[in-house]
Design a protein around this motif. Structure first.
Motif, PDB file in Angstrom:
ATOM      1  N   MET A 133       1.108  -1.018   0.261  1.00 52.13           N
ATOM      2  CA  MET A 133       0.238   0.233   0.069  1.00 52.13           C
ATOM      3  C   MET A 133       1.201   1.261   0.061  1.00 52.13           C
ATOM      4  O   MET A 133       1.471   1.442   0.945  1.00 52.13           O
ATOM      5  CB  MET A 133      -0.926   0.065   1.400  1.00 52.13           C
ATOM      6  N   ARG A 134       0.696   2.215  -0.584  1.00 51.74           N
ATOM      7  CA  ARG A 134       1.340   3.814  -0.929  1.00 51.74           C
ATOM      8  C   ARG A 134       0.601   4.574  -0.475  1.00 51.74           C
ATOM      9  O   ARG A 134       0.983   5.754  -0.067  1.00 51.74           O
ATOM     10  CB  ARG A 134       2.013   3.846  -2.177  1.00 51.74           C
ATOM     11  N   SER A 135      -0.643   4.685  -0.098  1.00 48.51           N
ATOM     12  CA  SER A 135      -1.823   5.953   0.493  1.00 48.51           C
ATOM     13  C   SER A 135      -2.672   4.430   0.839  1.00 48.51           C
ATOM     14  O   SER A 135      -3.324   3.493   0.755  1.00 48.51           O
ATOM     15  CB  SER A 135      -2.154   5.722  -0.955  1.00 48.51           C
ATOM     16  N   ILE A 136      -3.223   5.138   2.034  1.00 49.51           N
ATOM     17  CA  ILE A 136      -3.983   4.664   2.841  1.00 49.51           C
ATOM     18  C   ILE A 136      -5.160   4.371   2.415  1.00 49.51           C
ATOM     19  O   ILE A 136      -6.294   3.931   2.710  1.00 49.51           O
ATOM     20  CB  ILE A 136      -4.445   6.501   4.319  1.00 49.51           C
ATOM     21  N   LYS A 137      -5.140   5.389   1.048  1.00 53.33           N
ATOM     22  CA  LYS A 137      -6.928   5.489   0.541  1.00 53.33           C
ATOM     23  C   LYS A 137      -6.992   3.782  -0.550  1.00 53.33           C
ATOM     24  O   LYS A 137      -8.105   3.571  -0.834  1.00 53.33           O
ATOM     25  CB  LYS A 137      -6.600   6.731  -0.899  1.00 53.33           C
ATOM     26  N   GLU A 138      -6.215   3.680  -0.239  1.00 47.59           N
ATOM     27  CA  GLU A 138      -6.152   1.936  -0.968  1.00 47.59           C
ATOM     28  C   GLU A 138      -6.715   0.768  -0.690  1.00 47.59           C
ATOM     29  O   GLU A 138      -7.076  -0.771  -0.377  1.00 47.59           O
ATOM     30  CB  GLU A 138      -4.738   1.246  -1.410  1.00 47.59           C
ATOM     31  N   CYS A 139      -7.183   1.595   1.003  1.00 49.04           N
ATOM     32  CA  CYS A 139      -8.024   0.506   1.856  1.00 49.04           C
ATOM     33  C   CYS A 139      -9.466   1.105   1.731  1.00 49.04           C
ATOM     34  O   CYS A 139     -10.621   0.051   2.159  1.00 49.04           O
ATOM     35  CB  CYS A 139      -7.005   0.454   3.323  1.00 49.04           C
ATOM     36  N   TYR A 140      -9.281   2.327   1.967  1.00 56.27           N
ATOM     37  CA  TYR A 140     -11.057   2.004   1.403  1.00 56.27           C
ATOM     38  C   TYR A 140     -12.040   0.672   1.039  1.00 56.27           C
ATOM     39  O   TYR A 140     -12.848   0.619   1.446  1.00 56.27           O
ATOM     40  CB  TYR A 140     -11.462   4.250   1.143  1.00 56.27           C
ATOM     41  N   VAL A 141     -11.047   0.826  -0.435  1.00 55.44           N
ATOM     42  CA  VAL A 141     -12.334   0.097  -1.416  1.00 55.44           C
ATOM     43  C   VAL A 141     -12.579  -1.377  -0.651  1.00 55.44           C
ATOM     44  O   VAL A 141     -13.642  -2.021  -0.328  1.00 55.44           O
ATOM     45  CB  VAL A 141     -11.908   0.038  -2.750  1.00 55.44           C
ATOM     46  N   PRO A 142     -11.260  -2.391  -0.191  1.00 57.28           N
ATOM     47  CA  PRO A 142     -11.502  -3.098   0.415  1.00 57.28           C
ATOM     48  C   PRO A 142     -12.126  -3.174   2.128  1.00 57.28           C
ATOM     49  O   PRO A 142     -13.616  -4.145   1.446  1.00 57.28           O
ATOM     50  CB  PRO A 142     -10.752  -3.867   0.566  1.00 57.28           C
ATOM     51  N   LEU A 143     -12.475  -2.333   2.231  1.00 56.50           N
ATOM     52  CA  LEU A 143     -13.065  -1.911   3.657  1.00 56.50           C
ATOM     53  C   LEU A 143     -14.242  -1.594   3.397  1.00 56.50           C
ATOM     54  O   LEU A 143     -14.770  -2.264   4.314  1.00 56.50           O
ATOM     55  CB  LEU A 143     -12.366  -0.730   4.877  1.00 56.50           C
ATOM     56  N   HIS A 144     -14.857  -1.100   2.286  1.00 55.07           N
ATOM     57  CA  HIS A 144     -16.157  -0.909   2.376  1.00 55.07           C
ATOM     58  C   HIS A 144     -16.837  -2.060   2.204  1.00 55.07           C
ATOM     59  O   HIS A 144     -17.759  -2.079   2.716  1.00 55.07           O
ATOM     60  CB  HIS A 144     -16.093   0.050   1.041  1.00 55.07           C
ATOM     61  N   GLU A 145     -16.109  -2.656   1.468  1.00 53.16           N
ATOM     62  CA  GLU A 145     -16.939  -4.344   0.850  1.00 53.16           C
ATOM     63  C   GLU A 145     -16.892  -4.910   2.516  1.00 53.16           C
ATOM     64  O   GLU A 145     -17.663  -5.904   2.443  1.00 53.16           O
ATOM     65  CB  GLU A 145     -15.722  -5.291  -0.288  1.00 53.16           C
ATOM     66  N   VAL A 146     -15.728  -5.457   2.372  1.00 54.80           N
ATOM     67  CA  VAL A 146     -16.199  -6.133   4.123  1.00 54.80           C
ATOM     68  C   VAL A 146     -17.273  -5.671   4.625  1.00 54.80           C
ATOM     69  O   VAL A 146     -17.855  -6.360   5.610  1.00 54.80           O
ATOM     70  CB  VAL A 146     -14.721  -6.170   4.613  1.00 54.80           C
ATOM     71  N   LEU A 147     -17.356  -4.300   5.572  1.00 51.52           N
ATOM     72  CA  LEU A 147     -18.278  -3.822   6.408  1.00 51.52           C
ATOM     73  C   LEU A 147     -20.276  -3.900   5.702  1.00 51.52           C
ATOM     74  O   LEU A 147     -21.071  -4.338   6.235  1.00 51.52           O
ATOM     75  CB  LEU A 147     -18.116  -2.610   6.192  1.00 51.52           C
TER      76      LEU A 147
END
Length: 186
Positions: free
Chosen positions: A1-15
């Protein structure tokens, strides 16, 4: 990961999957957006980097020259690309509001044991470390008007940063002996 923004989509999907909410009812927090209308359940989430852990993995590779260099040095001058990879702990704060909020947030406690969630986390190179206690914010904020529950999920990820290091590309010099006579110039 180069930016915190890269985890937004997978976290959204998990939630969305675990909380059983439609995509438009799971919202990235701190964007200045209001709550969705109605009394149906919705959730907000916010990932926050907490700390790096352990020694970084360092990779170095030659890359084409970034800056101009003296042609007398030859045609194959390169610079160095230095890449650091470090384990980063992220804390994801999740808030669930309205109908059935308490039951929905309970589903997060052991969500990483679900095969679909475990696979999704693995695909996006996220590791689930722990979950905080569930916090009932209902009685603190608006007693009985709007159910609110909160939890923190601690995740591991590898954070990567890259910098190009310029090699010395020729510098004029004069070499003197102890009597201040010029020995060499370049």
């Amino acid at each position: 990961m180069r930016s915190i923004k890269e985890c937004y989509v997978p976290l959204h999907e998990v939630l969305c999957t675990v909380l059983q909410l439609p995509a438009d009812r799971v919202i990235l927090a701190n964007q200045g957006r209001g709550a969705p209308p109605g009394t149906e359940a919705y959730a907000t989430y916010w990932p926050e980097p907490i700390r790096a852990h352990g020694w970084p993995i360092v990779d170095q590779e030659d890359v084409p020259a970034v800056a101009d260099y003296d042609p007398a040095l030859g045609d194959h001058w390169t610079d160095l690309r230095h890449t650091l990879r470090v384990n980063m702990l992220l804390s994801v704060t999740v808030n669930v509001y309205n109908a059935d909020a308490q039951t929905r947030i309970m589903r997060l406690v052991h969500a990483h044991f679900r095969p679909d969630i475990s696979s999704l986390l693995h695909t996006h190179r996220l590791g689930w470390q722990s979950v905080s206690n569930i916090r009932n914010l209902t009685h603190i904020l608006q007693a009985g008007i709007q159910p609110r529950f909160n939890i923190d999920i601690d995740l591991w990820s590898t954070f990567e940063t890259t910098v190009d290091v310029l090699r010395a590309a020729g510098t004029p010099f004069t070499l003197h002996d102890t009597n201040n006579h010029i020995i060499s110039e370049g």
